[in-house]
Design an enzyme around this catalytic site. Structure first.
Site, PDB file in Angstrom:
ATOM      1  N   ASP A  76      27.938  37.319  38.470  1.00 30.14           N
ATOM      2  CA  ASP A  76      29.211  37.369  38.877  1.00 30.14           C
ATOM      3  C   ASP A  76      29.569  36.169  37.763  1.00 30.14           C
ATOM      4  O   ASP A  76      29.512  35.275  38.144  1.00 30.14           O
ATOM      5  CB  ASP A  76      29.735  37.058  40.346  1.00 30.14           C
ATOM      6  CG  ASP A  76      31.133  36.928  40.466  1.00 30.14           C
ATOM      7  OD1 ASP A  76      31.852  36.447  39.857  1.00 30.14           O
ATOM      8  OD2 ASP A  76      31.356  37.429  41.734  1.00 30.14           O
ATOM      9  N   HIS A  77      30.438  36.561  36.727  1.00 32.92           N
ATOM     10  CA  HIS A  77      30.740  35.691  35.716  1.00 32.92           C
ATOM     11  C   HIS A  77      31.756  34.619  36.409  1.00 32.92           C
ATOM     12  O   HIS A  77      31.943  33.571  35.608  1.00 32.92           O
ATOM     13  CB  HIS A  77      31.359  36.358  34.563  1.00 32.92           C
ATOM     14  CG  HIS A  77      32.766  36.693  34.619  1.00 32.92           C
ATOM     15  ND1 HIS A  77      33.263  38.068  35.276  1.00 32.92           N
ATOM     16  CD2 HIS A  77      33.791  36.049  34.121  1.00 32.92           C
ATOM     17  CE1 HIS A  77      34.660  37.973  34.857  1.00 32.92           C
ATOM     18  NE2 HIS A  77      35.047  37.154  34.308  1.00 32.92           N
ATOM     19  N   HIS A 108      34.476  38.554  42.766  1.00 29.72           N
ATOM     20  CA  HIS A 108      34.835  37.069  42.163  1.00 29.72           C
ATOM     21  C   HIS A 108      35.593  36.472  43.281  1.00 29.72           C
ATOM     22  O   HIS A 108      35.311  35.004  43.628  1.00 29.72           O
ATOM     23  CB  HIS A 108      35.924  37.296  40.783  1.00 29.72           C
ATOM     24  CG  HIS A 108      35.220  38.189  40.073  1.00 29.72           C
ATOM     25  ND1 HIS A 108      34.032  38.199  39.506  1.00 29.72           N
ATOM     26  CD2 HIS A 108      35.841  39.361  38.916  1.00 29.72           C
ATOM     27  CE1 HIS A 108      33.691  38.880  38.597  1.00 29.72           C
ATOM     28  NE2 HIS A 108      34.651  39.598  38.433  1.00 29.72           N
TER      29      HIS A 108
HETATM   30  C1  BG6 Z   1      36.278  41.662  35.530  1.00 34.01           C
HETATM   31  C2  BG6 Z   1      36.934  42.556  35.982  1.00 34.01           C
HETATM   32  O1  BG6 Z   1      34.882  41.495  36.208  1.00 34.01           O
HETATM   33  O2  BG6 Z   1      36.958  40.442  35.565  1.00 34.01           O
HETATM   34  C3  BG6 Z   1      38.141  42.780  34.976  1.00 34.01           C
HETATM   35  O3  BG6 Z   1      36.196  43.939  35.689  1.00 34.01           O
HETATM   36  C4  BG6 Z   1      39.048  41.437  34.821  1.00 34.01           C
HETATM   37  O4  BG6 Z   1      38.995  44.077  35.349  1.00 34.01           O
HETATM   38  C5  BG6 Z   1      38.273  40.661  34.585  1.00 34.01           C
HETATM   39  O5  BG6 Z   1      40.012  41.599  34.097  1.00 34.01           O
HETATM   40  C6  BG6 Z   1      38.820  39.179  34.788  1.00 34.01           C
HETATM   41  O6  BG6 Z   1      37.996  37.916  34.250  1.00 34.01           O
HETATM   42  P1  BG6 Z   1      38.673  36.854  33.640  1.00 34.01           P
HETATM   43  O7  BG6 Z   1      37.336  35.986  33.310  1.00 34.01           O
HETATM   44  O8  BG6 Z   1      39.462  37.098  32.474  1.00 34.01           O
HETATM   45  O9  BG6 Z   1      39.454  36.259  34.667  1.00 34.01           O
END
Ligand code: BG6
Length: 517
Positions: free
Chosen positions: A203-204, A266
């Site tokens: 989960d980044h 997230h």
């Molecule tokens: C991804 C989603 O996991 O996270 C995208 O699939 C989203 O739809 C993105 O735009 C948002 O990541 P960050 O790091 O830009 O907030």
């Protein structure tokens, strides 16, 4: 301009970097010709190289269905770094990775292609004269997760080395399932091939510095924790807002929607880190145990076509940062009868000793007014005896705002006297900004996550039971929305803060969304 180093300009950085050794590694990226590899994974690997954090022996194999020559693959990755790396391409450093980088084409359900991949890795090992760690990164569309995992098992690559016991590891990108049932099925396939400690579900958001800092803010300070409970907290508001639309990802997005794409993973991670009990230690299992416990304590949501604890909506055309943008239905690849939400808001009740009665409001949407992700802890007001104007009690509640992005930091909103002869109060802000204290060039989430997987630290990855607990909560909502079709799907103008209906979730409890920022 001076020639100061980043560390001299920001002395707090000193001592924060610690050398972390990873064993010799062959990393295989499945889906190597895809967007994520070019935008995030390879730039992250390059930046780990710049920080001298790659193992002394590091080999990278891109695996994909499309035939690509090794040299062309290298050139595509050169461009990817040029375009997407946070630091400029350093040819010397990159060359060390590049010379050990190849491309292997094959189907994901083609066992022979996996066997020849295994031979290629064996050859690297015999040339080196030692066993290496095999790190498999699955960055493909979810439809081929299972064949890849099964073929890793069948080709013998998932097993640890017999003598040195060096294990293989697998990193799996999202989406991890579409609902509880499919997540369970995926977990059982994974666990039939890999032991849980070999599995790293990404989960980044957990790789973001500010998200990791949540644990530090909570548990390395003694002033917040005594107030972090139902006695002092009135409500918690978590916002993950994006200003971008679905862009060219309409085909994928329409099968997903905001609940699957952002909330289940997230946003739920932010809830878990905000609400969990202190872990007994910082080891991965202690932290993940606490996260699972608190997700399980969230009560099933009340689902009604015209109310309840959830709101969903999709964007119409509007203005974002002054520029006109089209509505979701007009985006490329969106079917005319789509009922996919681009915004979801939930009112959660956590039924445990700490949080009973404190609503957690969470929302996430695309094409909102600004990109802003934050956690706002709104404390209870002091007794309304002093500082009233006539009958009106004029003191704002204290709020602690942890800003995840883009303006990373922590803000404390408190009341202060307005200078003058009368005693009148006004909310003022006390700010801590990451960029001011630590400089702005912090590692990207993927750098941290790839390094952690390489060294075997799974703290910032999702455990199997954690993902199931979260799916268990959201799956009834998905089913309910499926039954409702378009019914109850609200509109909101691009560039706004979401549909009016989402205000209802808070009004019903005498609360109001904070204006983020
Ligand atoms: C991804 C989603 O996991 O996270 C995208 O699939 C989203 O739809 C993105 O735009 C948002 O990541 P960050 O790091 O830009 O907030």
């Amino acid at each position: 301009m001076t020639n100061e180093t980043e560390e001299q300009r920001h002395p707090f950085l000193k001592g924060l970097s610690k050398h972390r050794g990873a064993p010799p590694t062959v990393m295989v990226i499945f889906g190597a010709s895809g967007d994520l590899t070019a935008r995030k994974l390879v730039p992250a690997i390059f930046n780990l190289g710049v920080d001298n954090l790659l193992p002394g022996e590091f080999h990278l194999i891109g695996y994909g269905r499309k035939p690509i020559e090794d040299d062309s693959f290298r050139e595509i990755m050169d461009e990817a770094i040029d375009e997407h790396s946070r630091r400029p391409l350093n040819k010397d450093i990159w060359e060390r990775v590049r010379q050990n980088m190849v491309y292997h084409d094959g189907g994901y359900d083609d066992l022979d292609a996996f066997k020849s991949l295994a031979e290629r890795i064996n050859k690297i090992e015999s040339d080196l004269g030692r066993d290496v760690q095999r790190l498999f990164y699955i960055s493909t569309p979810p439809g081929v997760f299972q064949p890849i995992i099964k073929n890793l098992g069948r080709s013998g690559m998932a097993k640890a080395h017999v003598h040195t016991k060096i294990a293989s590891k697998v990193i799996i990108e999202k989406p991890f399932g579409r609902d509880l049932e499919s997540a369970r099925e995926l977990n059982s396939v994974i666990n039939s091939v890999f032991e849980e400690p070999q599995v790293y579900r990404i989960d980044h958001y957990l790789g973001k510095e500010t998200v990791q800092d949540l644990l530090v803010q909570r548990f390395a300070n003694s002033i917040f924790e005594p107030m972090w409970n139902r006695e002092y907290v009135d409500n918690v508001q978590i916002t993950v807002a994006e200003s971008l639309g679905v862009g060219t990802r309409g085909g994928y997005y329409d099968t997903s929607g905001a609940l699957r794409d952002m909330i289940q993973n997230h946003t739920m991670q932010l809830v878990a880190l905000t609400a969990m009990e202190p872990p007994v230690s910082l080891d991965p299992e202690s932290i993940r145990d606490e996260k699972v416990k608190v997700i399980k304590a969230i009560q099933p949501l009340e689902l009604k076509a015209d109310g309840g604890d959830v709101v969903r909506a999709r964007y119409t055309d509007g203005l974002v940062s002054g520029k006109p943008v089209k509505g979701y239905k007009e985006e490329e690849g969106i079917p005319a009868d789509s009922s996919t939400e681009t915004y979801a808001a939930l009112r959660l009740s956590i039924n445990n000793w700490r949080w009973q009665g404190v609503p957690f409001y969470i929302r996430s949407g695309k094409r909102m007014a600004r990109r802003a992700s934050e956690i706002a802890i709104q404390f209870k007001r002091p007794p309304g005896i002093l500082f009233s104007e006539g009958k009106k009690f004029n003191v704002a509640p204290n709020t602690m705002v942890i800003s995840i992005q883009p303006d990373e930091g922590v803000t404390l909103v408190m009341n202060s006297k307005i200078p003058g002869l009368e005693t009148r109060t006004q909310p003022v802000k006390m700010h801590f900004r990451y960029s001011t204290t630590f400089g702005s060039n912090t590692p990207e989430a993927y750098e941290r996550l790839i390094l952690d997987a390489m060294i075997g630290d799974s703290t910032l990855f999702i455990r199997g039971d954690e993902t199931e607990a979260s799916w268990k909560l959201v799956t009834p909502i998905l089913k309910h929305w499926e039954e409702c079709g378009q019914n109850g799907l609200e509109d909101y103008a691009s560039g706004s803060w979401g549909p009016l209906a989402s205000e209802r979730l808070l009004w019903e409890k005498n609360h109001q969304w904070r204006r983020s920022g």
